[in-house]
Design an enzyme around this catalytic site. Structure first.
Site, PDB file in Angstrom:
ATOM      1  N   CYS A   1       0.410  -0.791   0.036  1.00 29.25           N
ATOM      2  CA  CYS A   1       0.328   0.194  -0.163  1.00 29.25           C
ATOM      3  C   CYS A   1       0.866   1.349  -0.236  1.00 29.25           C
ATOM      4  CB  CYS A   1      -1.289   0.259   1.122  1.00 29.25           C
ATOM      5  SG  CYS A   1      -1.661  -1.144   1.108  1.00 29.25           S
TER       6      CYS A   1
HETATM    7  N1  LIG Z   1      -2.775  -5.346   2.122  1.00 28.39           N
HETATM    8  C1  LIG Z   1      -3.310  -4.928   2.165  1.00 28.39           C
HETATM    9  O1  LIG Z   1      -3.679  -4.684   3.466  1.00 28.39           O
HETATM   10  C2  LIG Z   1      -4.143  -3.364   1.609  1.00 28.39           C
HETATM   11  C3  LIG Z   1      -5.261  -2.771   2.511  1.00 28.39           C
HETATM   12  C4  LIG Z   1      -6.272  -1.988   1.936  1.00 28.39           C
HETATM   13  C5  LIG Z   1      -5.954  -2.001   0.622  1.00 28.39           C
HETATM   14  N2  LIG Z   1      -5.742  -2.702  -0.522  1.00 28.39           N
HETATM   15  C6  LIG Z   1      -5.632  -3.024  -1.828  1.00 28.39           C
HETATM   16  O2  LIG Z   1      -6.500  -4.090  -1.788  1.00 28.39           O
HETATM   17  C7  LIG Z   1      -6.579  -4.716  -4.112  1.00 28.39           C
HETATM   18  C8  LIG Z   1      -5.458  -6.073  -3.720  1.00 28.39           C
HETATM   19  O3  LIG Z   1      -4.384  -6.708  -2.481  1.00 28.39           O
HETATM   20  P1  LIG Z   1      -3.741  -8.054  -1.837  1.00 28.39           P
HETATM   21  O4  LIG Z   1      -3.346  -7.125  -0.365  1.00 28.39           O
HETATM   22  O5  LIG Z   1      -4.826  -8.824  -1.384  1.00 28.39           O
HETATM   23  O6  LIG Z   1      -2.973  -8.302  -2.795  1.00 28.39           O
HETATM   24  P2  LIG Z   1      -2.763  -9.933  -3.262  1.00 28.39           P
HETATM   25  O7  LIG Z   1      -1.619  -9.525  -4.015  1.00 28.39           O
HETATM   26  O8  LIG Z   1      -2.519 -10.771  -2.028  1.00 28.39           O
HETATM   27  O9  LIG Z   1      -3.789 -10.138  -3.746  1.00 28.39           O
HETATM   28  C9  LIG Z   1      -4.681 -10.221  -5.027  1.00 28.39           C
HETATM   29  C10 LIG Z   1      -4.639 -11.293  -5.651  1.00 28.39           C
HETATM   30  O10 LIG Z   1      -5.317 -11.215  -6.858  1.00 28.39           O
HETATM   31  C11 LIG Z   1      -5.171 -12.844  -7.834  1.00 28.39           C
HETATM   32  N3  LIG Z   1      -5.465 -11.904  -9.111  1.00 28.39           N
HETATM   33  C12 LIG Z   1      -4.778 -11.212  -9.760  1.00 28.39           C
HETATM   34  N4  LIG Z   1      -5.215 -10.816 -11.085  1.00 28.39           N
HETATM   35  C13 LIG Z   1      -6.629 -11.948 -11.221  1.00 28.39           C
HETATM   36  C14 LIG Z   1      -7.431 -11.456 -11.862  1.00 28.39           C
HETATM   37  N5  LIG Z   1      -7.102 -11.558 -13.837  1.00 28.39           N
HETATM   38  N6  LIG Z   1      -7.963 -12.579 -11.613  1.00 28.39           N
HETATM   39  C15 LIG Z   1      -8.361 -13.222 -10.319  1.00 28.39           C
HETATM   40  N7  LIG Z   1      -7.256 -13.055 -10.267  1.00 28.39           N
HETATM   41  C16 LIG Z   1      -6.718 -12.056  -9.453  1.00 28.39           C
HETATM   42  C17 LIG Z   1      -3.786 -12.862  -6.847  1.00 28.39           C
HETATM   43  O11 LIG Z   1      -3.297 -14.194  -6.968  1.00 28.39           O
HETATM   44  C18 LIG Z   1      -3.998 -12.509  -5.775  1.00 28.39           C
HETATM   45  O12 LIG Z   1      -4.149 -14.333  -5.187  1.00 28.39           O
HETATM   46  C19 LIG Z   1      -4.915  -3.802  -3.678  1.00 28.39           C
HETATM   47  O13 LIG Z   1      -5.141  -3.024  -5.054  1.00 28.39           O
HETATM   48  C20 LIG Z   1      -4.189  -3.298  -2.565  1.00 28.39           C
HETATM   49  O14 LIG Z   1      -3.828  -1.607  -2.564  1.00 28.39           O
HETATM   50  C21 LIG Z   1      -4.433  -3.996   0.142  1.00 28.39           C
END
Ligand SMILES: NC(=O)c1ccc[n+]([C@@H]2O[C@H](COP(=O)([O-])OP(=O)(O)OC[C@H]3O[C@@H](n4cnc5c(N)ncnc54)[C@H](O)[C@@H]3O)[C@@H](O)[C@H]2O)c1
Length: 431
Positions: free
Chosen positions: A273
């Site tokens: 993030c």
């Molecule tokens: N991790 C955090 O603490 C956090 C907090 C708030 C917001 N976010 C936001 O949330 C979003 C996701 O973050 P995250 O940390 O969960 O990411 P992550 O990498 O842990 O998980 C994302 C998942 O999406 C999957 N993916 C990728 N392309 C795909 C597709 N086309 N179809 C289906 N699945 C697909 C990946 O395989 C992965 O499992 C980002 O935009 C991030 O900025 C994250």
């Protein structure tokens, strides 16, 4: 952020609601669990077949989601890699990654891919919510046109909203249910649908009037943290030079009951993030002929911290009449924050790379990170490593490790997290 566990899992009623969650990472998997615990049927989709299989087996790969919790909800969760399954959902929530490209510009590749695949199976009446952090305008300008390639019209045939995720991996004092959820719909009805959806898993849903407000809210929250962390990091560099204990200063300032909010210095920013999201806004701001200088400066200061840490290690070793070269240095904590195994953008890796290039005899211990292939290192057993270490550096202070006892045991220790300090000032209650 821990999802609710325990007896609730068994007492929830079935809910006539089918929710699809796309992207089963740190954001998506806790959402799957929350909706399943609320009684919904959840279609849990990821393109990573390994994650889908793990979920089928009831095996969690996210620290905050216990495997037992997944297993207890098995009959409500339908793991899949197939988008066609989403045609049966009432609502679909997109939680795919939004990283930066090599040129530090928004990379919406995963979002575009997910939206296109979803567009192929989109049904009239469905609600689509984007949760991935992104620049204002993404929902309306990028997501909606792709979904409308289905021939259905957003706001008329199907609904669209943005709702920023506020998950904080490793946090236990606030849960998905107790953390207020912001939603902004494309239309009044879309907003109302999103509010109703999240009302099943959150005690308080705050409806804002547009997706853009919801998108910008998330960025403001993250940029606020990034700027304040940079400020305190810069103060820590100055305090280091002036021989002033920054932690004493922060403890003292935190006694002010208004107008001050505590932020702690550290070895730099990591995770998916804070090092990434602010630059989504910087990029968008260029379209409006504005250079977002606070964001850039904060990024620059925070990026300096690993180098500052390395120079503090060199100085501390110099005081011991030791070079970095050949000295047995043990790093404690490799993930970017306590209690999680996420090493994305972790400053510990940057510190380790610098020490390796100075030819330190480097090892690390991190119960959450078994190996770091780019460093060619695996986490070592703590006790023998402490016995062998000439110098120990606390980079990330994981729970369950007695750092004070370690400091007693080893010849020298440097603490970048302030866990060894004994403050003269009582920290403020909100600290
Ligand atoms: N991790 C955090 O603490 C956090 C907090 C708030 C917001 N976010 C936001 O949330 C979003 C996701 O973050 P995250 O940390 O969960 O990411 P992550 O990498 O842990 O998980 C994302 C998942 O999406 C999957 N993916 C990728 N392309 C795909 C597709 N086309 N179809 C289906 N699945 C697909 C990946 O395989 C992965 O499992 C980002 O935009 C991030 O900025 C994250």
């Amino acid at each position: 952020m821990r999802v609710p566990q325990g007896p609730q899992e068994k007492t929830y009623q079935n809910l006539a609601l089918r929710v699809g969650v796309v992207g089963l990472g740190y954001v998506g998997l806790p959402l799957v669990v929350s909706f399943a615990q609320a009684g919904a049927e959840v279609i849990a989709l990821d393109t990573d077949a390994g994650k889908v299989e793990a979920l089928r087996q009831g095996e969690s790969y996210i620290e905050d989601v216990p495997s037992d919790t997944l297993r207890a909800l098995r009959d409500r969760i339908r793991p899949t890699t197939r988008y066609a399954q989403l045609a049966h959902a009432d609502a679909v929530i997109l939680c795919v990654p939004t990283p930066l490209t090599a040129n530090r510009e928004p990379d919406l590749g995963a979002l575009v891919a997910a939206a296109s695949a979803l567009g192929d199976v989109l049904q009239a009446g469905q609600l689509i919510v984007l949760e991935s952090t992104t620049y204002p305008g993404t929902t309306r300008e990028r997501l909606v046109p792709i979904l409308e390639e289905s021939g259905l019209k957003a706001g008329r045939d199907f609904h669209v909203a943005f709702s920023p995720e506020r998950i904080d991996p490793g946090r236990t004092d606030h849960t998905m249910r107790t953390t207020p959820k912001v939603v902004g719909g494309l239309t009044e009805v879309s907003g109302a649908r999103a509010e109703e959806l999240y009302g099943h898993i959150c005690d308080r849903v705050i409806r804002v009037v547009s997706p853009e407000i919801a998108e910008m809210t998330k960025l403001l929250e993250n940029i606020f943290r990034s700027v304040n962390i940079a400020l305190v990091n810069e103060m820590s560099i100055l305090c280091d030079r002036m021989g002033i204990d920054i932690w004493e200063v922060i403890d003292a300032a935190s006694t002010k009951p208004y107008g001050f909010m505590r932020f702690d210095p550290g070895p730099g920013m990591g995770g998916h993030c804070l090092p990434v999201d602010p630059f989504y806004l910087t990029w968008k701001a260029r379209e409006y002929d504005l250079a977002t200088e606070f964001i850039e400066l904060a990024g620059k200061v925070n990026a300096l911290m690993p180098d500052h840490c390395v120079s503090r290690i060199e100085r501390a070793l110099n005081d011991l009449r030791k070079p970095v070269n050949g000295t047995k240095i043990l790093l404690l904590g490799m993930s970017y924050k306590a209690g999680v195994g996420d090493v994305r953008e972790s400053p510990a890796i940057k510190i380790a790379e610098a020490l390796q290039s100075l030819q330190a005899d480097l090892s690390y211990h991190d119960p959450y990170v078994p190996e770091v292939p780019e460093l060619g290192l695996r986490s070592v057993e703590l006790e023998p490593a402490l016995a062998a270490a000439e110098f120990v550096v606390i980079v990330t202070a994981h729970p369950g490790i007695d750092h004070a006892a370690i400091a007693e045991q080893v010849p020298a220790v440097l603490d970048f997290r302030g866990v060894l300090r004994t403050s003269a000032v009582q920290p403020a209650a909100f600290g």
